[in-house]
Scaffold this active site. Structure first.
Site, PDB file in Angstrom:
ATOM      1  N   ASP A 110      -1.270 -34.603  84.643  1.00  0.00           N
ATOM      2  CA  ASP A 110      -2.359 -34.309  85.428  1.00  0.00           C
ATOM      3  C   ASP A 110      -3.175 -35.338  85.443  1.00  0.00           C
ATOM      4  OD1 ASP A 110      -2.986 -33.891  82.707  1.00  0.00           O
ATOM      5  OD2 ASP A 110      -3.665 -32.086  82.658  1.00  0.00           O
ATOM      6  N   ASP A 117      -6.694 -17.236  81.276  1.00  0.00           N
ATOM      7  CA  ASP A 117      -6.007 -18.575  81.018  1.00  0.00           C
ATOM      8  C   ASP A 117      -4.710 -18.681  80.282  1.00  0.00           C
ATOM      9  OD1 ASP A 117      -7.986 -19.989  82.623  1.00  0.00           O
ATOM     10  OD2 ASP A 117      -9.293 -20.357  80.894  1.00  0.00           O
ATOM     11  N   HIS A 140      -7.018 -33.971  79.970  1.00  0.00           N
ATOM     12  CA  HIS A 140      -7.794 -33.165  79.293  1.00  0.00           C
ATOM     13  C   HIS A 140      -7.671 -33.708  77.712  1.00  0.00           C
ATOM     14  CE1 HIS A 140      -6.443 -30.553  82.635  1.00  0.00           C
ATOM     15  NE2 HIS A 140      -8.067 -30.296  82.563  1.00  0.00           N
ATOM     16  N   ASP A 183      -2.829 -37.086  78.883  1.00  0.00           N
ATOM     17  CA  ASP A 183      -3.267 -35.830  79.536  1.00  0.00           C
ATOM     18  C   ASP A 183      -4.799 -36.138  80.090  1.00  0.00           C
ATOM     19  OD1 ASP A 183      -4.342 -32.983  80.171  1.00  0.00           O
ATOM     20  OD2 ASP A 183      -2.189 -32.696  79.426  1.00  0.00           O
ATOM     21  N   HIS A 207      -3.551 -28.090  73.403  1.00  0.00           N
ATOM     22  CA  HIS A 207      -4.785 -27.120  73.119  1.00  0.00           C
ATOM     23  C   HIS A 207      -4.707 -26.198  72.091  1.00  0.00           C
ATOM     24  CE1 HIS A 207      -6.839 -29.457  76.299  1.00  0.00           C
ATOM     25  NE2 HIS A 207      -6.016 -28.911  77.335  1.00  0.00           N
TER      26      HIS A 207
END
EC number: 3.5.1.98
Length: 510
Positions: free
Chosen positions: A281, A116, A195, A193, A158
């Site tokens: 996103d 990732d 996430h 976002d 993140h």
């Protein structure tokens, strides 16, 4: 202020208009090289989207000096990154290359660098670029020369103190907030976002000087954190707000919960500055997302925060259907400037990406909204109840200083000849100022949530599941530098010439 009134807070702008009566002083950070970095074939994260955004801004005429100040950021230095990240993690990012990574398998696992978060050519320079832009933008806000600062290459929320995560290597948001805390007693972080903004929440979980508010998909979804019951710890209790949402949320549903919550936050917390992570996103049609926001619905969050007239830092974030990302961030730049942009896209070097409609506006689809009015009302009431437990505008030990109207002359006899000193830098930082007690406590506590969580995991399962570096703390004596301002137009350059991926199961988007 009535928190139940969705449009009440901060003289909200009308939905049909991008501007209000007062113009804002806006600066925009962009490095022409950022679009050259490449995560690898098939990887969803594409920095090229920032170059596409810049091209649209140029062809809409928004890069003109009369509109906003365009700046090319200086790269963040090792010491800048180590204000949050551990020394050995930064050293690893600096040293690893695609050619040498096979010799560093243990370090790759330790720092969660791999599928990732791959090693690619120029990885460290990329981190320096986007982090330098976010910190430089925070410095501009601290100097008071601009009301809004923009860095669409940033927002990588993140990244942790000692590990990469979800396409993010360096947490530019944490670094920018630390910069803002040099001047402001309280900073509000808002994340739209899809996430959860786990890296930023974790960094400030135990302090009341930063409030984090994240609106995100919650459930069987990366990163798996962001439960409504996660509210902060110790002095940070109730200063962490999580708004868990389900698939298909549309504009009306989103604003029905965003505006009342943020209105109450602004009333109770009264931040000196706001950081808004504008991950795209959460738009309809994102290849890794599952929300159903239109471009205008997404931008309504920017309009709403702009209306409070508090120093505002706009950052990028996720977004993996890049034709939508570029249009979204272009439109939101117009919102920041108070400019109404025409719907038909001007011809540009990426024009074919935007067919067949060639419209600036990202449309919502007819997907099902799984967020019922009852569920949203329960979430809103839960969050507002937590906010009611706060004292208005918490006081902190904070050393106030009258801004200097005259720039101090540098003492050349005291300068270190080995230290980089660029007089035109937006990253000029005074590392010799004394630091107040509360600032020391804040730096010391960063990462406490992670250490607590890991200790509990070890107690319950008898082994440690992750590795946390407990080396030297970040450079605490750097706090306080933004109050000494370089020239207001430092590092300004005109950047007026503007220069897919598979959705793999288990891919952890930013």
């Amino acid at each position: 202020m009535d928190p139940s009134s969705a449009g009440a807070g901060g003289n909200s702008l009308a939905s049909a208009s991008c501007g209000d009566a007062q113009k804002r002083r806006v600066c925009y950070f962009y490095d022409p090289e950022v679009g050259n970095y490449y995560y690898g074939q098939g990887h969803p994260m594409k920095p090229h989207r920032v170059r596409m955004t810049h091209a649209l801004l140029a062809h809409y005429g928004l890069l003109a000096p009369a509109k906003m100040q365009v700046l090319r950021p200086l790269p963040a230095r090792d010491r800048d990154l180590c204000r949050f990240h551990s020394d050995d993690y930064v050293a690893f990012l600096r040293a690893v290359t695609p050619e040498t990574q096979l010799d560093q398998i243990r370090s790759l696992r330790r720092f969660n660098v791999g599928e990732d978060c791959p090693v690619f050519d120029g990885l460290y320079a990329y981190c320096q670029t986007y982090a330098g832009a976010s910190v430089g933008a925070a410095v501009k806000l601290n100097h008071g020369t601009h009301d809004i600062a923009i860095n669409w290459s940033g927002g990588l929320h993140h990244a942790k103190k000692s590990e990469a995560s979800g396409f993010c290597y360096v947490n530019d948001i944490v670094l920018a907030i630390l910069e803002l805390l040099k001047l402001h007693e309280r900073v509000l972080y808002i994340d739209i976002d899809i996430h959860h903004g786990d890296g930023v929440e974790e960094a400030f979980y135990t302090t009341n000087r930063v409030m984090t508010v994240s609106f995100h998909k919650f459930g069987d979804y990366f990163p798996g954190t962001g439960d409504i019951r996660d509210i902060g710890y110790s002095e940070g209790k109730y200063y962490c707000l999580n708004v868990p949402l389900d698939d298909g949320i549309d504009d009306d549903s989103y604003q029905s919960i965003f505006k009342p919550i943020i209105s109450k936050v602004m009333e109770m917390y009264r931040p000196g500055a706001v950081v808004l992570q504008c991950g795209a996103d959460s738009l309809s049609g994102d290849r890794l997302g599952c929300f159903n926001l239109s471009g205008k619905g997404h931008a309504e969050c920017v309009k709403f925060m702009r209306s409070f007239n508090v120093p505002l830092l706009l950052l990028g974030g996720g977004g993996y259907t890049i034709r939508n990302v570029a249009r979204c961030w272009c439109y939101e730049t117009g919102v920041a400037l108070g400019e109404e942009l025409r719907e038909k896209l001007p011809y540009n070097e990426y024009y074919e990406y935007f067919g067949p409609e060639y419209s600036l506006f990202v449309a919502a689809s007819n997907m099902e909204n799984r967020n019922t009015n009852k569920q949203l009302e329960e979430i809103k009431c839960n969050i507002l109840d937590n906010l009611s437990k706060l004292q208005h505008a918490p006081s902190v030990q904070f050393e106030e200083r009258i801004p200097e109207t005259k720039l101090p002359e540098p003492d050349e006899d005291q300068e270190d000849p080995d230290e980089r000193n660029d007089p035109d830098s937006d990253m000029v930082l005074d590392d010799h100022k004394p630091m107040g007690h509360s600032a020391r406590s804040l730096i010391h506590n960063i990462g406490v949530k992670r250490e607590i969580t890991e200790t509990e995991t070890k107690d319950q399962h008898g082994k440690r599941l992750t590795t946390e570096h407990k080396g030297p703390e970040p450079m605490a004596d750097d706090l306080g530098s933004s109050k000494q301002a370089p020239p207001a137009d430092a590092n300004a350059v005109a950047v007026n010439a503007p220069g897919n991926a598979r959705n793999e199961p288990g891919s952890s988007p930013k």
